[in-house]
Design a protein around this motif. Structure first.
Motif, PDB file in Angstrom:
ATOM      1  N   LYS A   1       6.723   3.261  -2.321  1.00 23.97           N
ATOM      2  CA  LYS A   1       6.624   4.614  -2.878  1.00 23.97           C
ATOM      3  C   LYS A   1       7.901   5.403  -2.558  1.00 23.97           C
ATOM      4  CE  LYS A   1       1.590   4.604  -2.415  1.00 23.97           C
ATOM      5  NZ  LYS A   1       0.441   5.040  -1.591  1.00 23.97           N
TER       6      LYS A   1
ATOM      7  N   TRP B   1      -7.979   3.503   3.465  1.00 25.80           N
ATOM      8  CA  TRP B   1      -7.498   4.885   3.307  1.00 25.80           C
ATOM      9  C   TRP B   1      -8.662   5.863   3.207  1.00 25.80           C
ATOM     10  CZ3 TRP B   1      -7.214   7.814  -1.633  1.00 25.80           C
ATOM     11  CH2 TRP B   1      -8.020   7.257  -2.632  1.00 25.80           C
TER      12      TRP B   1
ATOM     13  N   HIS C   1     -11.259   2.803  -7.900  1.00 21.10           N
ATOM     14  CA  HIS C   1     -11.852   3.322  -6.670  1.00 21.10           C
ATOM     15  C   HIS C   1     -13.306   3.660  -7.002  1.00 21.10           C
ATOM     16  CE1 HIS C   1      -8.182   3.221  -4.428  1.00 21.10           C
ATOM     17  NE2 HIS C   1      -7.554   3.846  -5.396  1.00 21.10           N
TER      18      HIS C   1
ATOM     19  N   HIS D   1       4.497  -0.697  -6.680  1.00 18.93           N
ATOM     20  CA  HIS D   1       3.715   0.542  -6.750  1.00 18.93           C
ATOM     21  C   HIS D   1       4.443   1.585  -5.938  1.00 18.93           C
ATOM     22  CE1 HIS D   1       0.048   3.021  -6.826  1.00 18.93           C
ATOM     23  NE2 HIS D   1       0.272   3.259  -5.552  1.00 18.93           N
TER      24      HIS D   1
ATOM     25  N   TRP E   1       5.324   9.347  -9.482  1.00 19.14           N
ATOM     26  CA  TRP E   1       4.013   9.849  -9.064  1.00 19.14           C
ATOM     27  C   TRP E   1       4.207  11.269  -8.554  1.00 19.14           C
ATOM     28  CZ3 TRP E   1       1.116   7.930  -4.041  1.00 19.14           C
ATOM     29  CH2 TRP E   1      -0.266   8.213  -4.138  1.00 19.14           C
TER      30      TRP E   1
ATOM     31  N   TRP F   1      -7.914  -2.372  -2.543  1.00 15.27           N
ATOM     32  CA  TRP F   1      -6.947  -1.465  -1.890  1.00 15.27           C
ATOM     33  C   TRP F   1      -7.064  -1.611  -0.375  1.00 15.27           C
ATOM     34  CZ3 TRP F   1      -2.780  -0.283  -4.053  1.00 15.27           C
ATOM     35  CH2 TRP F   1      -1.948   0.708  -3.535  1.00 15.27           C
TER      36      TRP F   1
ATOM     37  N   GLU G   1      -6.760  -1.219  -7.648  1.00 15.25           N
ATOM     38  CA  GLU G   1      -6.978  -0.637  -6.311  1.00 15.25           C
ATOM     39  C   GLU G   1      -8.461  -0.622  -5.950  1.00 15.25           C
ATOM     40  OE1 GLU G   1      -4.982   3.149  -5.855  1.00 15.25           O
ATOM     41  OE2 GLU G   1      -3.243   2.519  -7.035  1.00 15.25           O
TER      42      GLU G   1
ATOM     43  N   GLU H   1       0.841  -1.209   0.000  1.00 13.09           N
ATOM     44  CA  GLU H   1       0.000   0.000   0.000  1.00 13.09           C
ATOM     45  C   GLU H   1       0.872   1.253   0.000  1.00 13.09           C
ATOM     46  OE1 GLU H   1      -3.144   0.079   2.913  1.00 13.09           O
ATOM     47  OE2 GLU H   1      -3.741   2.117   2.348  1.00 13.09           O
ATOM     48  N   ASN H   2       1.989   1.232   0.676  1.00 18.55           N
ATOM     49  CA  ASN H   2       2.872   2.406   0.739  1.00 18.55           C
ATOM     50  C   ASN H   2       4.368   2.110   0.616  1.00 18.55           C
ATOM     51  OD1 ASN H   2       1.046   4.781   1.196  1.00 18.55           O
ATOM     52  ND2 ASN H   2       0.417   3.559   2.967  1.00 18.55           N
TER      53      ASN H   2
ATOM     54  N   ASN I   1       2.184   6.736 -12.338  1.00 17.65           N
ATOM     55  CA  ASN I   1       0.894   6.724 -11.653  1.00 17.65           C
ATOM     56  C   ASN I   1       0.219   8.090 -11.808  1.00 17.65           C
ATOM     57  OD1 ASN I   1      -1.003   5.373  -9.976  1.00 17.65           O
ATOM     58  ND2 ASN I   1      -0.149   6.312  -8.110  1.00 17.65           N
ATOM     59  N   GLU I   2      -1.005   8.102 -12.307  1.00 20.96           N
ATOM     60  CA  GLU I   2      -1.866   9.303 -12.265  1.00 20.96           C
ATOM     61  C   GLU I   2      -1.274  10.526 -12.969  1.00 20.96           C
ATOM     62  OE1 GLU I   2      -2.695   9.924  -8.087  1.00 20.96           O
ATOM     63  OE2 GLU I   2      -3.817   8.062  -7.925  1.00 20.96           O
TER      64      GLU I   2
ATOM     65  N   GLU J   1      -9.084  10.044   3.697  1.00 29.08           N
ATOM     66  CA  GLU J   1      -9.158  10.966   2.554  1.00 29.08           C
ATOM     67  C   GLU J   1     -10.583  11.270   2.092  1.00 29.08           C
ATOM     68  OE1 GLU J   1      -6.238  10.800  -0.466  1.00 29.08           O
ATOM     69  OE2 GLU J   1      -4.678  10.101   0.895  1.00 29.08           O
TER      70      GLU J   1
HETATM   71  C1  XIL Z   1      -2.901   5.854  -0.518  1.00 26.56           C
HETATM   72  C2  XIL Z   1      -2.641   4.985   0.710  1.00 26.56           C
HETATM   73  O1  XIL Z   1      -3.672   4.047   0.817  1.00 26.56           O
HETATM   74  C3  XIL Z   1      -2.575   5.847   1.951  1.00 26.56           C
HETATM   75  O2  XIL Z   1      -2.182   5.064   3.072  1.00 26.56           O
HETATM   76  C4  XIL Z   1      -1.586   7.001   1.754  1.00 26.56           C
HETATM   77  O3  XIL Z   1      -1.617   7.862   2.858  1.00 26.56           O
HETATM   78  C5  XIL Z   1      -1.915   7.781   0.492  1.00 26.56           C
HETATM   79  O4  XIL Z   1      -1.953   6.890  -0.611  1.00 26.56           O
HETATM   80  N1  XIL Z   1      -4.120   6.022  -5.484  1.00 26.56           N
HETATM   81  C6  XIL Z   1      -2.917   5.379  -5.359  1.00 26.56           C
HETATM   82  C7  XIL Z   1      -2.486   4.879  -4.029  1.00 26.56           C
HETATM   83  O5  XIL Z   1      -2.250   5.122  -6.372  1.00 26.56           O
HETATM   84  O6  XIL Z   1      -1.093   4.883  -3.887  1.00 26.56           O
HETATM   85  C8  XIL Z   1      -3.110   5.663  -2.907  1.00 26.56           C
HETATM   86  O7  XIL Z   1      -2.773   5.047  -1.673  1.00 26.56           O
HETATM   87  C9  XIL Z   1      -4.616   5.722  -3.088  1.00 26.56           C
HETATM   88  C10 XIL Z   1      -4.970   6.404  -4.380  1.00 26.56           C
END
Ligand code: XIL
Length: 328
Positions: free
Chosen positions: A36, A283, A202, A69, A73, A275, A233, A32-33, A116-117, A287
Motif C-alpha cells: 500500500k 484485522w 468481507h 494490493h 485508494w 484476508w 478478501e 495485507e499491507n 480500491n473502494e 476495526e
Molecule cells: C486492512 C488491513 O488488514 C489492516 O491491517 C490495516 O490496518 C487496514 O487495512 N479492505 C481492504 C484492505 O482493501 O486493504 C483492508 O486491510 C481491509 C479492508
C-alpha cells in the motif's frame, strides 16, 4: 481456480509454522499491507520496498502467484500526502507511483488491485463515486488514469477494480452493486484496460446476512463484460453470534459455504483469498471488535494454526465447483 491468503510480514518473518501453512495451502497470495501507499512511501521522494521484495521472494521461491494490493485508494495514504498533494501535482503523484511500483514488479504479478473502494453511495453523488482525495484532486477520470498507467507499467498483470459491500442481499449492498456495475460499464465503453473485478467478500454471520440472487446477477453481468472475478478478501465477521465457540465456528463455516455456493456456479470466479491466515491476526479485532471483548473467529485456521470447520466446508464447495463452474 487459485486459492490463498493475505500475508503479514510478521508471519512470514517470524514463524516457520506460518510459512509452512502458506507453502502448503496457497497457490496465490497478497500482501495485507506491504504494497500500500503508506508502507511504500515513507517520504514523498523515497520508496521502501524491502518488505514487498521479501514477500515476493518468498512466494516466488514457493511458486505462489502474487496479487498486488493496491495502487490507488483513499486509505493508508502516507502522512505527508494531505499536506503535499494538490490539484497541480496529484496526477503526476499518482502516475509516478504506479509507474514505479507496478513497473518494479512487472512480469511477476498475477494481478493488481489498481483502484480500491472508489464507490461510496452515502457520499451522495449521482454516479456513486466516493469523495476520495483522488476524486477531489484529479476529478472522476482518476480511475481511468490509474488503469491506463498500470497497463503501461505492467502489461502482463490482470488489472482489477476491487470493492467491498457488494456481496449481500440487502438494499444497501444492491445499490452499491448497481453503482459498481455502472462504473465497470463506463470503463469498458471507454476502452479502459481492466480485466477483473475483486469482490472483497468481507462476509458476516447471522440471520440477516444472506448471499444469493443479487450476487449471482452481478457475476453474470461481469461475465457479459468479459471480466474475471476474484474473491479477494474473504472473512466472516461473527459479532452478531453468541460467544460459544463451537456454535460460532459452525455458523461461520455455514456462511463461507452459503457464500461460495452462491458465487462459484457463475463460472467466472478465478481466485479466492481469505484476508489473513489465522484468527489471531484478523484485522476485524481492530476495526470491528465484538462487544463481549472476545476475539473474532473469522478465518479458516485457529490461533494454533489448526484448520477450523470453515476450512473443510470451503474445500467441499471448491470440490463441488472445481473450476468455478457447474457442479460435478
Ligand atoms: C486492512 C488491513 O488488514 C489492516 O491491517 C490495516 O490496518 C487496514 O487495512 N479492505 C481492504 C484492505 O482493501 O486493504 C483492508 O486491510 C481491509 C479492508
Amino acid at each position: 481456480m487459485l486459492a490463498g491468503f493475505a500475508l503479514s510480514m510478521a508471519g512470514i518473518r517470524d514463524s516457520e509454522a506460518y510459512r509452512n501453512i502458506v507453502r502448503e495451502q496457497c497457490s496465490i497470495a497478497v500482501a495485507e499491507n506491504a504494497m500500500k501507499w503508506g508502507p511504500l512511501r515513507p517520504a514523498p521522494d523515497s520508496y521502501f520496498f524491502d518488505d514487498a521484495d521479501e514477500l515476493l521472494r518468498f512466494t516466488e521461491a514457493n511458486r505462489i502467484r502474487m496479487r498486488g494490493h493496491n495502487l490507488c485508494w483513499h486509505r493508508q495514504l502516507p502522512d505527508w500526502f494531505a499536506a503535499l498533494a494538490s490539484k497541480q501535482n496529484a496526477r503526476s503523484l499518482l502516475t509516478a507511483h504506479i509507474r514505479t511500483v507496478a513497473g518494479r514488479y512487472a512480469g511477476r504479478m498475477h494481478s493488481w488491485d489498481v483502484v480500491n473502494e472508489s464507490i461510496q453511495i452515502s457520499d451522495g453523488r449521482a454516479d456513486g463515486l466516493r469523495n476520495s482525495p483522488w476524486l477531489s484532486l484529479i476529478g472522476e477520470d482518476y480511475i481511468e488514469l490509474a488503469f491506463r498507467t498500470a497497463r503501461e507499467a505492467d502489461p502482463s498483470a490482470l488489472l482489477t477494480y476491487n470493492e467491498y459491500g457488494i456481496e449481500a442481499e440487502t438494499p444497501v449492498h444492491a445499490q452499491k452493486r448497481a453503482a459498481v456495475m455502472l462504473l465497470l460499464r463506463r470503463l469498458r465503453q471507454r476502452n479502459v484496460p481492466i480485466d477483473a473485478v475483486g469482490i472483497q467478500s468481507h462476509l458476516a454471520a447471522g440471520a440477516s446476512h444472506r448471499y444469493g440472487e443479487g450476487l449471482r446477477t452481478f457475476l453474470r453481468e461481469c461475465r457479459e463484460l468479459n471480466l474475471e472475478v476474484f474473491l479477494t478478501e474473504m472473512d466472516v465477521d461473527d459479532r452478531e453470534l453468541l460467544a460459544e465457540r463451537n456454535a460460532r465456528d459452525g455458523m461461520v463455516a455455514d456462511t463461507y459455504e452459503a457464500y461460495l455456493n452462491a458465487a462459484l456456479p457463475s463460472g467466472n470466479v478465478r481466485a479466492l483469498l481469505t484476508w489473513g491466515v489465522y484468527d489471531r491476526q484478523t484485522w476485524l479485532d481492530h476495526e470491528e471488535p465484538r462487544k463481549d471483548g472476545l476475539p473474532q473467529r473469522p478465518l479458516l485456521f485457529d490461533d494454533e494454526l489448526r484448520p477450523k470447520p470453515a476450512y473443510s466446508r470451503l474445500l467441499s464447495s471448491l470440490q463441488r465447483y472445481p473450476s468455478g463452474g457447474a457442479p460435478i
